[in-house]
Scaffold this motif. Structure first.
Motif, mmCIF file in Angstrom:
data_model
loop_
_atom_site.group_PDB
_atom_site.id
_atom_site.type_symbol
_atom_site.label_atom_id
_atom_site.label_comp_id
_atom_site.label_asym_id
_atom_site.label_seq_id
_atom_site.Cartn_x
_atom_site.Cartn_y
_atom_site.Cartn_z
ATOM 1 N N LYS A 60 0.873 -1.173 0.000
ATOM 2 C CA LYS A 60 0.000 0.000 0.000
ATOM 3 C C LYS A 60 0.913 1.226 0.000
ATOM 4 O O LYS A 60 1.768 1.350 0.872
ATOM 5 N N SER A 61 0.719 2.101 -0.977
ATOM 6 C CA SER A 61 1.672 3.193 -1.194
ATOM 7 C C SER A 61 0.983 4.531 -1.326
ATOM 8 O O SER A 61 -0.176 4.616 -1.774
ATOM 9 N N LEU A 62 1.721 5.583 -0.944
ATOM 10 C CA LEU A 62 1.376 6.954 -1.287
ATOM 11 C C LEU A 62 2.439 7.456 -2.254
ATOM 12 O O LEU A 62 3.640 7.386 -1.950
ATOM 13 N N ALA A 95 -9.098 5.910 0.389
ATOM 14 C CA ALA A 95 -8.758 7.055 -0.459
ATOM 15 C C ALA A 95 -9.862 7.425 -1.437
ATOM 16 O O ALA A 95 -10.079 8.605 -1.722
ATOM 17 N N GLU A 96 -10.573 6.450 -1.965
ATOM 18 C CA GLU A 96 -11.593 6.745 -2.973
ATOM 19 C C GLU A 96 -12.731 7.582 -2.416
ATOM 20 O O GLU A 96 -13.399 8.304 -3.159
ATOM 21 N N THR A 97 -12.984 7.499 -1.124
ATOM 22 C CA THR A 97 -14.089 8.241 -0.523
ATOM 23 C C THR A 97 -13.633 9.424 0.320
ATOM 24 O O THR A 97 -14.454 10.102 0.929
ATOM 25 N N CYS A 98 -12.334 9.693 0.349
ATOM 26 C CA CYS A 98 -11.794 10.772 1.179
ATOM 27 C C CYS A 98 -11.793 12.084 0.396
ATOM 28 O O CYS A 98 -11.304 12.116 -0.739
ATOM 29 N N PRO A 99 -12.337 13.189 0.941
ATOM 30 C CA PRO A 99 -12.291 14.479 0.239
ATOM 31 C C PRO A 99 -10.864 14.864 -0.092
ATOM 32 O O PRO A 99 -9.946 14.691 0.720
ATOM 33 N N GLU A 100 -10.638 15.413 -1.290
ATOM 34 C CA GLU A 100 -9.283 15.650 -1.770
ATOM 35 C C GLU A 100 -8.440 16.527 -0.847
ATOM 36 O O GLU A 100 -7.312 16.160 -0.516
ATOM 37 N N PRO A 101 -8.916 17.710 -0.413
ATOM 38 C CA PRO A 101 -8.042 18.534 0.439
ATOM 39 C C PRO A 101 -7.675 17.827 1.739
ATOM 40 O O PRO A 101 -6.545 17.919 2.203
ATOM 41 N N VAL A 102 -8.653 17.115 2.319
ATOM 42 C CA VAL A 102 -8.391 16.410 3.568
ATOM 43 C C VAL A 102 -7.399 15.280 3.330
ATOM 44 O O VAL A 102 -6.453 15.085 4.088
ATOM 45 N N GLY A 103 -7.601 14.542 2.245
ATOM 46 C CA GLY A 103 -6.712 13.429 1.944
ATOM 47 C C GLY A 103 -5.284 13.864 1.734
ATOM 48 O O GLY A 103 -4.343 13.230 2.224
ATOM 49 N N GLU A 104 -5.083 14.966 1.001
ATOM 50 C CA GLU A 104 -3.734 15.445 0.753
ATOM 51 C C GLU A 104 -3.071 15.914 2.044
ATOM 52 O O GLU A 104 -1.890 15.654 2.282
ATOM 53 N N LEU A 105 -3.838 16.611 2.903
ATOM 54 C CA LEU A 105 -3.274 17.066 4.167
ATOM 55 C C LEU A 105 -2.868 15.882 5.040
ATOM 56 O O LEU A 105 -1.779 15.870 5.628
ATOM 57 N N ILE A 106 -3.717 14.849 5.094
ATOM 58 C CA ILE A 106 -3.392 13.668 5.883
ATOM 59 C C ILE A 106 -2.150 12.981 5.326
ATOM 60 O O ILE A 106 -1.273 12.538 6.079
ATOM 61 N N ALA A 107 -2.053 12.911 3.997
ATOM 62 C CA ALA A 107 -0.884 12.289 3.376
ATOM 63 C C ALA A 107 0.392 13.025 3.750
ATOM 64 O O ALA A 107 1.428 12.417 4.038
ATOM 65 N N ARG A 108 0.349 14.363 3.762
ATOM 66 C CA ARG A 108 1.523 15.142 4.150
ATOM 67 C C ARG A 108 1.877 14.887 5.610
ATOM 68 O O ARG A 108 3.059 14.801 5.969
ATOM 69 N N ASN A 109 0.863 14.747 6.467
ATOM 70 C CA ASN A 109 1.130 14.461 7.873
ATOM 71 C C ASN A 109 1.775 13.096 8.045
ATOM 72 O O ASN A 109 2.634 12.902 8.922
ATOM 73 N N VAL A 110 1.367 12.124 7.203
ATOM 74 C CA VAL A 110 1.998 10.812 7.244
ATOM 75 C C VAL A 110 3.497 10.932 6.966
ATOM 76 O O VAL A 110 4.330 10.338 7.646
ATOM 77 N N VAL A 111 3.852 11.746 5.969
ATOM 78 C CA VAL A 111 5.261 11.920 5.630
ATOM 79 C C VAL A 111 6.013 12.617 6.761
ATOM 80 O O VAL A 111 7.151 12.264 7.098
ATOM 81 N N ASP A 112 5.391 13.625 7.390
ATOM 82 C CA ASP A 112 6.030 14.295 8.523
ATOM 83 C C ASP A 112 6.337 13.295 9.641
ATOM 84 O O ASP A 112 7.439 13.276 10.198
#
Length: 350
Positions: free
Chosen positions: A138-140, A183-200
């Protein structure tokens, strides 16, 4: 979702499902190699002569792709030649090995990865990835611009197996798996912010495993800021929410707290007010708010003075709370729901 079962891979990469299962045996190998390169960028992929099964599922999270791959053994490498020929592959992959085993080589590191561990690789530099047994990942897939990390930051975490040896690692693996699955049901702005937090969080975890002090590092500051913003969101209804209370809850000085928020271009108090206004505006526009008073909604979200709330609402959004609520009520009655006024306050909602 786009589905490509026909043996040809075409069109832009959006939310997509690739599968070799329904293809004639003679077409599976070429189709699978093309699907992998389309998903992760140009790579030289070695797969068995007879590919029996394999699926790739992708979904969009703003500028981020969430990808699940299930397949038989394969070996991939990205060479200097492929990198030079690529048009736009300037992204980083954060990968969770859900099942199977792997070996990853990049930036003079060569490490084994076991199921349940995460690792990162940079598509702008050569890489070798071996998956010698049936696997699931499972990847980002994140464009470099989304990360906010420079070259040295990224090179510190590539090809390092990161697992559950610390509290952050124990949280991060299941969190990334759930994010990719949803991911398919996650709102785009929220999903991108969460993804950035994962990287942090991943960067801080890498620092911890390397024995680095993360307290005052840029990555540690980003993670602390993420936690503080989440704390503020969870306590907006408390009228006593102040910078002093936020600082005490996170064991930092008020001065350090204000320094963290300099990157947001706003003071802590203004951030709290902005978030309260955003929640009030959402509440006022809801159908079930028709019978609620303006003062009641303001108090619900931590404003102690209705008149003060009305003033700051008008300053932020260019109209009064009453006008906004009335236009929302009219929208629920049959006309279109009101759009956010052009004069709304700048800044990201969390």
């Amino acid at each position: 979702m786009q589905t490509h079962p026909s043996g040809s891979v075409s069109g832009p990469l959006t939310s997509t499902y690739y599968s070799v299962d329904a293809l004639p045996a003679a077409r599976r190998r070429g189709y699978w190699r093309e699907a992998l390169s389309r998903t992760f960028g140009a790579v030289d992929v070695a797969v068995p002569d007879e590919v029996r099964s394999g699926t790739i599922r992708t979904a969009v999270l703003g500028r981020v792709q969430a990808v699940t791959v299930e397949s038989e053994p394969q070996f991939a490498r990205r060479t200097e030649r492929l990198i030079a020929c690529a048009d736009n592959d300037d992204f980083v992959v954060v990968k969770l090995l859900s099942r199977g085993g792997a070996r990853v080589e990049q930036d003079s590191r060569d490490n084994a990865v076991r199921a349940g561990q995460l690792f990162v690789y940079d598509m702008a530099r050569p890489i070798r990835l071996a998956l010698p047994e049936p696997f699931q990942t499972k990847s980002l897939v994140l464009p470099r611009a989304v990360l906010g990390l420079d070259e040295s930051d990224i090179s510190r975490i590539t090809a390092l197996p990161l697992g559950s040896e610390s509290p952050i690692g124990g949280i991060l693996s299941p969190f990334l798996a759930q994010l990719v699955d949803a991911a398919e049901t996650c709102p785009e702005p929220v999903g991108e912010l969460i993804a950035r937090n994962v990287v942090d969080l991943l960067t801080v975890l890498a620092d911890e495993q390397r024995g680095a002090d993360t307290t005052d590092s840029p990555n540690g500051a980003r993670v602390l800021l993420t936690r503080i913003r989440a704390f503020i969101d969870g306590n907006l209804t408390d009228p006593d929410l102040t910078p002093e209370l936020v600082a005490r809850a996170h064991h930092v000085s008020v001065r350090h707290l204000h320094k963290l928020f300099e990157s947001e271009g706003v003071t802590v108090s203004r951030w709290i007010q902005r978030r309260r206004l955003e929640e009030c505006r959402r509440t006022l526009a809801r159908r079930d708010a028709a019978d609620s008073t303006i003062a009641g909604i303001a108090h619900r979200w931590g404003f102690t003075s209705a008149s003060h709330f009305s003033r700051v609402f008008r300053a932020a959004y260019g109209q009064s709370p009453v006008d906004w609520k009335n236009s929302a009520t009219a929208g629920w009655s049959g006309r279109s729901r009101p759009k956010a006024p052009l004069g709304r306050a700048a800044g990201r909602a969390v």
